[in-house]
Write a protein that holds these residues in place. Structure first.
Motif, PDB file in Angstrom:
ATOM      1  N   ILE A 279       0.829  -1.202   0.000  1.00 11.70           N
ATOM      2  CA  ILE A 279       0.000   0.000   0.000  1.00 11.70           C
ATOM      3  C   ILE A 279       0.867   1.256   0.000  1.00 11.70           C
ATOM      4  CG2 ILE A 279      -1.833   1.269   1.164  1.00 11.70           C
ATOM      5  CD1 ILE A 279      -2.726  -1.415   0.005  1.00 11.70           C
ATOM      6  N   ILE A 280       1.802   1.345   0.959  1.00  9.47           N
ATOM      7  CA  ILE A 280       2.643   2.550   1.034  1.00  9.47           C
ATOM      8  C   ILE A 280       3.824   2.291   1.966  1.00  9.47           C
ATOM      9  CG2 ILE A 280       1.478   3.653   3.012  1.00  9.47           C
ATOM     10  CD1 ILE A 280       1.671   6.308   1.372  1.00  9.47           C
ATOM     11  N   HIS A 281       4.956   2.912   1.673  1.00  9.40           N
ATOM     12  CA  HIS A 281       6.106   2.870   2.587  1.00  9.40           C
ATOM     13  C   HIS A 281       5.898   3.946   3.639  1.00  9.40           C
ATOM     14  CE1 HIS A 281      10.147   2.800   4.204  1.00  9.40           C
ATOM     15  NE2 HIS A 281      10.414   1.728   3.448  1.00  9.40           N
ATOM     16  N   THR A 282       6.250   3.643   4.873  1.00  8.35           N
ATOM     17  CA  THR A 282       6.006   4.606   5.956  1.00  8.35           C
ATOM     18  C   THR A 282       6.792   5.898   5.779  1.00  8.35           C
ATOM     19  OG1 THR A 282       7.686   3.505   7.321  1.00  8.35           O
ATOM     20  CG2 THR A 282       5.388   2.826   7.623  1.00  8.35           C
ATOM     21  N   ASP A 283       7.900   5.846   5.028  1.00  6.33           N
ATOM     22  CA  ASP A 283       8.663   7.078   4.764  1.00  6.33           C
ATOM     23  C   ASP A 283       7.863   8.075   3.925  1.00  6.33           C
ATOM     24  OD1 ASP A 283      10.797   6.113   6.178  1.00  6.33           O
ATOM     25  OD2 ASP A 283      12.002   5.562   4.423  1.00  6.33           O
ATOM     26  N   LEU A 285       4.737   8.733   4.479  1.00  9.27           N
ATOM     27  CA  LEU A 285       3.708   9.322   5.337  1.00  9.27           C
ATOM     28  C   LEU A 285       4.241  10.539   6.064  1.00  9.27           C
ATOM     29  CD1 LEU A 285       2.338   6.015   6.924  1.00  9.27           C
ATOM     30  CD2 LEU A 285       1.278   7.346   5.083  1.00  9.27           C
ATOM     31  N   GLN A 286       3.355  11.468   6.367  1.00 10.91           N
ATOM     32  CA  GLN A 286       3.739  12.670   7.102  1.00 10.91           C
ATOM     33  C   GLN A 286       3.531  12.531   8.610  1.00 10.91           C
ATOM     34  OE1 GLN A 286       2.534  16.507   5.448  1.00 10.91           O
ATOM     35  NE2 GLN A 286       1.802  15.465   3.615  1.00 10.91           N
ATOM     36  N   ILE A 287       2.941  11.437   9.067  1.00  9.44           N
ATOM     37  CA  ILE A 287       2.680  11.257  10.495  1.00  9.44           C
ATOM     38  C   ILE A 287       3.653  10.243  11.074  1.00  9.44           C
ATOM     39  CG2 ILE A 287       0.297  12.027  10.524  1.00  9.44           C
ATOM     40  CD1 ILE A 287      -0.624   9.216  10.072  1.00  9.44           C
ATOM     41  N   ASN A 292       0.621   5.414  14.662  1.00  9.20           N
ATOM     42  CA  ASN A 292      -0.004   6.052  13.499  1.00  9.20           C
ATOM     43  C   ASN A 292      -0.053   5.115  12.291  1.00  9.20           C
ATOM     44  OD1 ASN A 292      -1.049   8.607  14.143  1.00  9.20           O
ATOM     45  ND2 ASN A 292       1.009   9.479  14.239  1.00  9.20           N
ATOM     46  N   TYR A 293       0.919   4.238  12.168  1.00  9.62           N
ATOM     47  CA  TYR A 293       0.857   3.251  11.090  1.00  9.62           C
ATOM     48  C   TYR A 293      -0.328   2.307  11.323  1.00  9.62           C
ATOM     49  CZ  TYR A 293       5.644   5.016  10.737  1.00  9.62           C
ATOM     50  OH  TYR A 293       6.753   5.833  10.667  1.00  9.62           O
ATOM     51  N   GLU A 294      -0.629   2.040  12.592  1.00  6.01           N
ATOM     52  CA  GLU A 294      -1.819   1.248  12.917  1.00  6.01           C
ATOM     53  C   GLU A 294      -3.096   2.010  12.560  1.00  6.01           C
ATOM     54  OE1 GLU A 294       0.153  -1.216  16.672  1.00  6.01           O
ATOM     55  OE2 GLU A 294      -1.233   0.438  17.053  1.00  6.01           O
ATOM     56  N   ASN A 295      -3.111   3.313  12.864  1.00 10.18           N
ATOM     57  CA  ASN A 295      -4.278   4.131  12.511  1.00 10.18           C
ATOM     58  C   ASN A 295      -4.498   4.147  10.998  1.00 10.18           C
ATOM     59  OD1 ASN A 295      -4.495   4.779  15.247  1.00 10.18           O
ATOM     60  ND2 ASN A 295      -3.357   6.694  15.024  1.00 10.18           N
ATOM     61  N   VAL A 296      -3.406   4.265  10.254  1.00 12.61           N
ATOM     62  CA  VAL A 296      -3.488   4.233   8.789  1.00 12.61           C
ATOM     63  C   VAL A 296      -4.050   2.888   8.329  1.00 12.61           C
ATOM     64  CG1 VAL A 296      -2.129   4.206   6.665  1.00 12.61           C
ATOM     65  CG2 VAL A 296      -1.679   5.945   8.410  1.00 12.61           C
ATOM     66  N   SER A 297      -3.605   1.814   8.968  1.00  9.48           N
ATOM     67  CA  SER A 297      -4.079   0.479   8.593  1.00  9.48           C
ATOM     68  C   SER A 297      -5.591   0.362   8.753  1.00  9.48           C
ATOM     69  CB  SER A 297      -3.385  -0.581   9.450  1.00  9.48           C
ATOM     70  OG  SER A 297      -1.992  -0.623   9.190  1.00  9.48           O
ATOM     71  N   VAL A 298      -6.122   0.896   9.859  1.00  9.14           N
ATOM     72  CA  VAL A 298      -7.570   0.844  10.081  1.00  9.14           C
ATOM     73  C   VAL A 298      -8.301   1.606   8.984  1.00  9.14           C
ATOM     74  CG1 VAL A 298      -9.446   1.475  11.642  1.00  9.14           C
ATOM     75  CG2 VAL A 298      -7.304   0.605  12.577  1.00  9.14           C
ATOM     76  N   GLY A 315      -2.834   8.192  -2.772  1.00  8.39           N
ATOM     77  CA  GLY A 315      -2.756   9.638  -2.951  1.00  8.39           C
ATOM     78  C   GLY A 315      -3.166  10.394  -1.693  1.00  8.39           C
ATOM     79  N   VAL A 316      -4.224   9.932  -1.035  1.00  9.00           N
ATOM     80  CA  VAL A 316      -4.674  10.591   0.202  1.00  9.00           C
ATOM     81  C   VAL A 316      -3.666  10.364   1.321  1.00  9.00           C
ATOM     82  CG1 VAL A 316      -6.487  10.653   1.963  1.00  9.00           C
ATOM     83  CG2 VAL A 316      -7.103  10.418  -0.453  1.00  9.00           C
ATOM     84  N   LEU A 317      -3.128   9.155   1.425  1.00 13.93           N
ATOM     85  CA  LEU A 317      -2.163   8.853   2.487  1.00 13.93           C
ATOM     86  C   LEU A 317      -0.931   9.754   2.404  1.00 13.93           C
ATOM     87  CD1 LEU A 317      -2.181   4.935   2.645  1.00 13.93           C
ATOM     88  CD2 LEU A 317      -3.543   6.548   3.959  1.00 13.93           C
TER      89      LEU A 317
END
Length: 465
Positions: A279-283, A285-287, A292-298, A315-317
């Motif tokens: 889906i996305i690499h955590t690098d 993300l701005q958070i 927060n990676y758990e919040n993104v997962s939800v 794109g939103v992430l």
């Protein structure tokens, strides 16, 4: 599409509570043709101020204060209770003993609205998850069809009358609000985690857990329940969902899952049991922080449950900058970074903020006592927190706990401004000052938002000196 709708036209309804929630419920009841009677035990409330919250100055609104009379109760067919009113109060017990249904604002709004509901609860992470999920749904379905509501700030009751069958309500739901649900039925629900909180209200962890799990009470196999695989309570709950209940989708930040969202080598991945998608690499993300990676997962799982394309999700992430008052970067002054985590109102949330810090940290803690234990929070300081500055009703309790765990660099202050000045004097270039109190703000501030705004004001003022 859900079918629950309730006709309250012409019914007298008691609204217990005259704050923002009570006024919101009263307005929705008026719009539905009901006859609301607002009630408050406090005889000295400013009734003019309450009426000012209604269209037309609340003309025709009846406000009752003091003791509830039997005559009044016999005249109403329903009671709508504000989240701040405990359900074990004697007047509430009396209302129920007379056979009067007691709903919360969430139940009322659900019964008087249309469209689908995506609901998130949990001890921590709700606001970030709901905010992100709201942004995802707005990108997917358009601004006009998406309402972000609930404990996040915009009452569900305010949005209800404007919904259509095409609407999506993304709702942050607290344990207080879940106490009084009956027909509430989200298409997608999520519980981010469960750790001790609000025990002054719920009294036991067993009751707190029971109430949280009610979010899925009315869900069916057509619905989705998103749970944290690594949370012992939620893992057990998810594996005990009976036949006829929702489909359980898992997320984890610690292990690879055969099905669900998981974090592996810095990449958030989704597996449907057959194929795995990055889906996305955590690098990207701005958070910050694993929480927060758990919040993104939800949020991603909820979006996938709504059939949102992965490219749109990415794109939103990438553009999501987080929420105010949750590990919010407030600026850097003379080499010291300041972070506003005023929404860290319990020890578990505050632990997440400490873990996210990448500099030696001067930590502001303390506030209203919710009967929390602070041992795990103090233990998380090791290698991160160099000084603890305490305020509020819990400062002595936290200081005792800290010393029991061998942490001695403690300063206690009487005012928030004194506390901030103390942090400035203790911080050296390369340090961080973190407001993450592990306590509610009541007693010193109206809410955590006011506390966070004051912190940011002081940071801005410092930068101007």
């Amino acid at each position: 599409m859900r079918e629950v709708r309730t006709d309250l036209k012409g019914n007298s309804v008691l609204v217990y509570g005259t704050g923002r929630s009570g006024v919101g419920a009263g307005i929705l009841l008026l719009e539905s043709g009901a006859l609301p009677v607002l009630y408050d035990e406090n005889e000295s409330i400013d009734q003019d101020a309450v009426r000012a919250g209604f269209p037309d100055g609340g003309k025709g609104i009846r406000i009752v204060t003091g003791k509830l009379s039997d005559e009044l109760l016999r005249s109403v067919s329903l009671c709508v209770i504000s989240p701040g009113v405990p359900t074990d109060l004697e007047p509430v017990k009396r209302i129920r003993s007379m056979g009067i249904p007691v709903w919360g604002e969430i139940e009322l709004a659900f019964r008087l609205s249309r469209g689908e509901v995506l609901a998130v609860t949990g001890t921590n992470g709700k606001t970030t998850t709901v905010t992100l999920l709201g942004e995802l749904m707005k990108r997917f379905r358009g601004e006009k069809d998406v309402f972000v509501v609930g404990n996040i700030g915009a009452p569900y009751t305010k949005a209800a009358s404007g919904t259509t069958d095409e609407s999506i309500c993304v709702a942050e739901i607290s344990s207080f609000q879940l106490e009084t649900v009956e027909a509430f039925h989200p298409h997608v629900s999520a519980i981010t985690n469960i750790t001790p909180d609000h025990l002054n209200r719920h009294h036991t962890m067993e009751e707190y857990i029971r109430v949280k799990e009610r979010i899925a009470e009315n869900q069916t196999p057509e619905d989705v329940l998103i749970l944290n695989f690594e949370d012992e309570v939620l893992n057990r709950f998810g594996h005990e969902i009976p036949a006829g209940g929702p489909r359980v989708w898992w997320f984890s930040s610690r292990r690879t899952l055969r099905e669900g969202m998981y974090l592996e080598d810095g990449i958030l991945k989704y597996s449907d049991g057959t194929d795995v998608q990055e889906i996305i690499h955590t690098d990207e993300l701005q958070i910050l922080g694993t929480h927060n990676y758990e919040n993104v997962s939800v949020a991603v799982l909820a979006a996938l449950a709504m059939h949102m394309p992965v490219d749109q999700i990415r794109g939103v992430l990438r553009s999501f900058a987080g929420v105010e008052h949750r590990i919010e970067y407030a600026g850097e002054v003379r080499g010291v970074a300041y972070y506003n985590d005023s929404k860290g109102t319990n020890p578990d949330a505050a632990i997440k903020a400490v873990q996210a810090m990448r500099r030696p940290t001067i930590l502001i803690g303390g506030g209203y006592d919710k009967d929390s234990a602070y041992d795990e929070w103090i233990e998380s300081f090791q290698g991160k927190v160099k000084a603890l500055v305490l305020i509020g009703a819990t400062k002595e309790k936290i200081a005792r706990c800290a010393r029991e765990h061998g942490f001695e660099n403690i300063t206690m202050c009487d005012t928030f401004e004194e506390c901030f000045d103390t942090c400035v004097s203790l911080a050296a270039e390369g340090d961080a000052v973190l407001l993450s109190p592990a306590c509610a703000s009541w007693g010193m501030f109206r809410d955590y938002e006011e506390r966070g705004r004051e912190f940011k004001r002081l940071v801005k003022k410092l930068g101007e000196v």
